[in-house]
Scaffold this active site. Structure first.
Site, PDB file in Angstrom:
ATOM      1  N   LYS A  96       0.875  -1.182   0.000  1.00 51.64           N
ATOM      2  CA  LYS A  96       0.000   0.000   0.000  1.00 51.64           C
ATOM      3  C   LYS A  96       0.906   1.225   0.000  1.00 51.64           C
ATOM      4  CE  LYS A  96      -4.378   1.169   0.149  1.00 51.64           C
ATOM      5  NZ  LYS A  96      -5.534   0.512  -0.452  1.00 51.64           N
ATOM      6  N   ASP A 124      -6.850   4.473  -4.685  1.00 46.26           N
ATOM      7  CA  ASP A 124      -7.555   4.308  -3.409  1.00 46.26           C
ATOM      8  C   ASP A 124      -8.186   5.681  -3.158  1.00 46.26           C
ATOM      9  OD1 ASP A 124      -7.986   2.455  -0.994  1.00 46.26           O
ATOM     10  OD2 ASP A 124      -7.205   4.224   0.002  1.00 46.26           O
TER      11      ASP A 124
HETATM   12  P1  NDP Z   1     -12.999   7.877  -2.905  1.00 45.63           P
HETATM   13  O1  NDP Z   1     -11.947   8.869  -2.643  1.00 45.63           O
HETATM   14  O2  NDP Z   1     -13.529   7.702  -4.279  1.00 45.63           O
HETATM   15  O3  NDP Z   1     -14.273   8.168  -1.953  1.00 45.63           O
HETATM   16  C1  NDP Z   1     -14.158   8.175  -0.579  1.00 45.63           C
HETATM   17  C2  NDP Z   1     -15.494   8.593   0.007  1.00 45.63           C
HETATM   18  O4  NDP Z   1     -15.420   8.494   1.433  1.00 45.63           O
HETATM   19  C3  NDP Z   1     -15.860  10.026  -0.280  1.00 45.63           C
HETATM   20  O5  NDP Z   1     -17.256  10.156  -0.297  1.00 45.63           O
HETATM   21  C4  NDP Z   1     -15.251  10.766   0.909  1.00 45.63           C
HETATM   22  O6  NDP Z   1     -15.868  12.009   1.182  1.00 45.63           O
HETATM   23  C5  NDP Z   1     -15.508   9.801   2.035  1.00 45.63           C
HETATM   24  N1  NDP Z   1     -14.459   9.944   3.058  1.00 45.63           N
HETATM   25  C6  NDP Z   1     -13.120   9.877   2.877  1.00 45.63           C
HETATM   26  N2  NDP Z   1     -12.466  10.087   4.031  1.00 45.63           N
HETATM   27  C7  NDP Z   1     -13.408  10.267   4.952  1.00 45.63           C
HETATM   28  C8  NDP Z   1     -13.362  10.522   6.325  1.00 45.63           C
HETATM   29  N3  NDP Z   1     -12.203  10.610   7.008  1.00 45.63           N
HETATM   30  N4  NDP Z   1     -14.541  10.647   6.952  1.00 45.63           N
HETATM   31  C9  NDP Z   1     -15.717  10.540   6.275  1.00 45.63           C
HETATM   32  N5  NDP Z   1     -15.811  10.300   4.970  1.00 45.63           N
HETATM   33  C10 NDP Z   1     -14.688  10.172   4.317  1.00 45.63           C
HETATM   34  O7  NDP Z   1     -12.437   6.495  -2.328  1.00 45.63           O
HETATM   35  P2  NDP Z   1     -12.893   5.021  -2.655  1.00 45.63           P
HETATM   36  O8  NDP Z   1     -14.354   4.976  -2.874  1.00 45.63           O
HETATM   37  O9  NDP Z   1     -11.985   4.479  -3.671  1.00 45.63           O
HETATM   38  O10 NDP Z   1     -12.522   4.281  -1.277  1.00 45.63           O
HETATM   39  C11 NDP Z   1     -13.423   4.210  -0.183  1.00 45.63           C
HETATM   40  C12 NDP Z   1     -12.976   3.113   0.767  1.00 45.63           C
HETATM   41  O11 NDP Z   1     -12.946   1.860   0.057  1.00 45.63           O
HETATM   42  C13 NDP Z   1     -11.581   3.276   1.358  1.00 45.63           C
HETATM   43  O12 NDP Z   1     -11.548   2.696   2.646  1.00 45.63           O
HETATM   44  C14 NDP Z   1     -10.725   2.431   0.426  1.00 45.63           C
HETATM   45  O13 NDP Z   1      -9.530   1.996   1.048  1.00 45.63           O
HETATM   46  C15 NDP Z   1     -11.661   1.272   0.170  1.00 45.63           C
HETATM   47  N6  NDP Z   1     -11.377   0.495  -1.018  1.00 45.63           N
HETATM   48  C16 NDP Z   1     -11.334   1.082  -2.256  1.00 45.63           C
HETATM   49  C17 NDP Z   1     -11.108   0.299  -3.367  1.00 45.63           C
HETATM   50  C18 NDP Z   1     -11.177   0.857  -4.749  1.00 45.63           C
HETATM   51  O14 NDP Z   1     -11.124   0.075  -5.700  1.00 45.63           O
HETATM   52  N7  NDP Z   1     -11.310   2.165  -4.923  1.00 45.63           N
HETATM   53  C19 NDP Z   1     -10.790  -1.134  -3.257  1.00 45.63           C
HETATM   54  C20 NDP Z   1     -10.944  -1.659  -1.915  1.00 45.63           C
HETATM   55  C21 NDP Z   1     -11.189  -0.850  -0.848  1.00 45.63           C
HETATM   56  P3  NDP Z   1     -15.211  13.371   0.603  1.00 45.63           P
HETATM   57  O15 NDP Z   1     -15.661  13.448  -0.809  1.00 45.63           O
HETATM   58  O16 NDP Z   1     -15.775  14.411   1.488  1.00 45.63           O
HETATM   59  O17 NDP Z   1     -13.732  13.206   0.746  1.00 45.63           O
END
Ligand code: NDP
Length: 449
Positions: free
Chosen positions: A128, A168
């Site tokens: 990571k 991510d």
């Molecule tokens: P994105 O950046 O596309 O979206 C993240 C979302 O979560 C946004 O809506 C964001 O809000 C919100 N968010 C981020 N940080 C916080 C926080 N500290 N508190 C509250 N809300 C928060 O990321 P992904 O959708 O790619 O990833 C989301 C999760 O899924 C993560 O844990 C990631 O590790 C996991 N994941 C992702 C994969 C992928 O293929 N993308 C694969 C496997 C796991 P805002 O817009 O306000 O930042």
């Protein structure tokens, strides 16, 4: 709580070495509690020091990332790559750009990634990386200059047979494009398999964008079917987040007959009892990188609320946390149980705190842990690597069908492992055990390295 003297010793060393890495401790403890069930049948784990090697990354790289903002000021961020375990394949895992990024977060994510990648059945190790850079509010030019600087150091540590990063939080198609461009420029060749999550015009895979959210729903559907004779059809669903994972989880859950009534971002959440209009969410979040609050202005009957954590007070049958780590604590879990939730499956990494998982399990709520339930993203990344090696592209339907098969077997492997080791229905233990079995075997085979 660990009963084995060996595992207790390993855990104490993890905590003593890095006392401030709380997220990493949390992830390690959960896995050690599961491995405890395997130890009696695997004395070689202690004899060969497998577990103490397993909890120590093979390599942690930390570097300076200088870049120039639009006002001409020099900015400096910190970049990392944690190359955790390459026993079964090249390191593989995403890059996260978010101000909260530090070594503890990346070590917990890299550690979980080892088991998740193993569960996919594909030959990929765990890693990571990322930076404390915040892409929010930055111009495209600033993001490009940052990505170019980041890759100017990272390129020497990665490669299609060495370490293959992906996206991510904060790293989507735009960032992968800039990162790949800089890698190509420095290396002077087109090594497509060095990054995944690429655009379709330069080696990306169809269905990669959708894969984590779709895969989460395939896993959940199989869990519901097998363990409760149920399905998404007719169910009310709450999804936290409104990023890549959340959006495509919403799309698939809806197509399987569910009604998604709430989504969030880091400022707050929207509640739409009529069912979320995903076209509106996509326009706000994907097209404009706007705030979820705008949804309530556009869709009548919906409301916006500050404090994204309160999303879990909305009654639902199925909860899919898809935002970030530790977003569900004891209070949120109790509220979900009180409102009759039937299943919780994790799209984000480690969104549920240990006490929340305990509450779900005690209440008989089906619980799909992240490393199994959200493995669809990395599985499809590995399928992207396959296609890059073959210099060939599968259709969307072909990739989607493989993804569905993989998620179904991840569920069954986790379910069967839980049963085999005396904790039927406990998919947390089952996923940890099923994921570790292959990595442990490979580490035994490779000797003390
Ligand atoms: P994105 O950046 O596309 O979206 C993240 C979302 O979560 C946004 O809506 C964001 O809000 C919100 N968010 C981020 N940080 C916080 C926080 N500290 N508190 C509250 N809300 C928060 O990321 P992904 O959708 O790619 O990833 C989301 C999760 O899924 C993560 O844990 C990631 O590790 C996991 N994941 C992702 C994969 C992928 O293929 N993308 C694969 C496997 C796991 P805002 O817009 O306000 O930042």
């Amino acid at each position: 709580m660990l009963n084995s003297e060996y595992l207790q010793r390993v855990y104490t060393q993890v905590v003593t070495r890095d006392p401030d890495q709380k997220e990493f401790h949390q992830a390690v403890l959960e896995v050690l509690e599961s491995l405890e069930l395997m130890l009696p049948q695997h004395p070689e784990y202690e004899e060969l020091g497998i577990v103490e090697r397993f909890v120590e990354p093979e390599r942690v790289i930390s570097f300076r990332v200088p870049w120039v903002d639009d006002q001409g000021h020099v900015r400096v961020n910190r970049g990392y790559r944690v190359q955790f375990n390459s026993a079964i394949g090249p390191y593989k895992g995403g890059l996260r750009f978010h101000p909260t990024v530090n070594q503890s977060i990346l070590k917990f994510l890299g550690f979980e990634q080892i088991l998740k990648n193993s569960l996919t059945g594909l030959p990929i190790g765990g890693g990571k990386g990322g930076s404390d850079f915040d892409p929010k509010g930055k111009s495209d030019g600033e993001v490009m200059r940052f990505c170019q600087s980041f890759m100017t150091e990272l390129y020497r540590h990665i490669g299609q047979f060495v370490d293959v990063p992906a996206g991510d939080i904060g790293v989507g198609g735009r960032e992968i494009g800039y990162l790949f461009g800089q890698y190509r420029r420095i290396r002077g060749d087109h090594e497509a398999g060095v990054l995944t999550g690429k655009g379709l015009s330069y080696g990306g895979s169809l269905a990669r964008t959708e894969a984590t959210g779709y895969g989460l729903c395939y896993f959940t559907e199989e869990m519901l079917r097998c363990m409760k004779g149920e399905s998404f059809d007719g169910k009310t669903v709450v999804i936290s987040g409104s990023g890549n994972v959340a959006i495509f989880a919403c799309e698939k859950a809806t197509s399987l007959g569910a009604k998604v009534v709430a989504m969030s971002d880091s400022d707050g959440y929207i509640h739409d009892p009529n069912g979320i209009r995903l076209d509106v969410v996509k326009e706000i979040k994907l097209s404009r990188r706007g705030r979820i609050q705008e949804y309530a202005d556009k869709v009548s009957g919906s409301t916006y609320h500050e404090n994204f954590r309160d999303i879990w007070t909305i009654p639902c049958d199925i909860a899919l946390p898809c935002a970030t780590q530790n977003e569900i604590g004891a209070d949120e879990a109790s509220a979900l149980v009180k409102n009759g939730v039937m299943a919780v499956a994790e799209g984000a990494n480690m969104p549920s705190r240990p006490e929340a998982i305990q509450i779900f399990q005690d209440a008989g709520v089906l619980f799909g842990p992240a490393k199994a339930a959200n493995a669809g993203g990395v599985a499809t990344s590995a399928l992207e690597m396959c296609q890059n090696s073959m210099r060939y592209s599968w259709t969307f339907e072909e990739v989607d069908a493989k993804l569905k098969d993989i998620m179904t077997s991840i569920f069954h492997n986790s379910y069967n492992a839980a049963e085999k080791y005396g904790v039927p229905g406990n998919l947390v233990a089952g996923a940890n055990i099923a994921g570790f079995a292959k990595v442990g075997d490979a580490m035994v085979a490779h000797g003390i390295i």
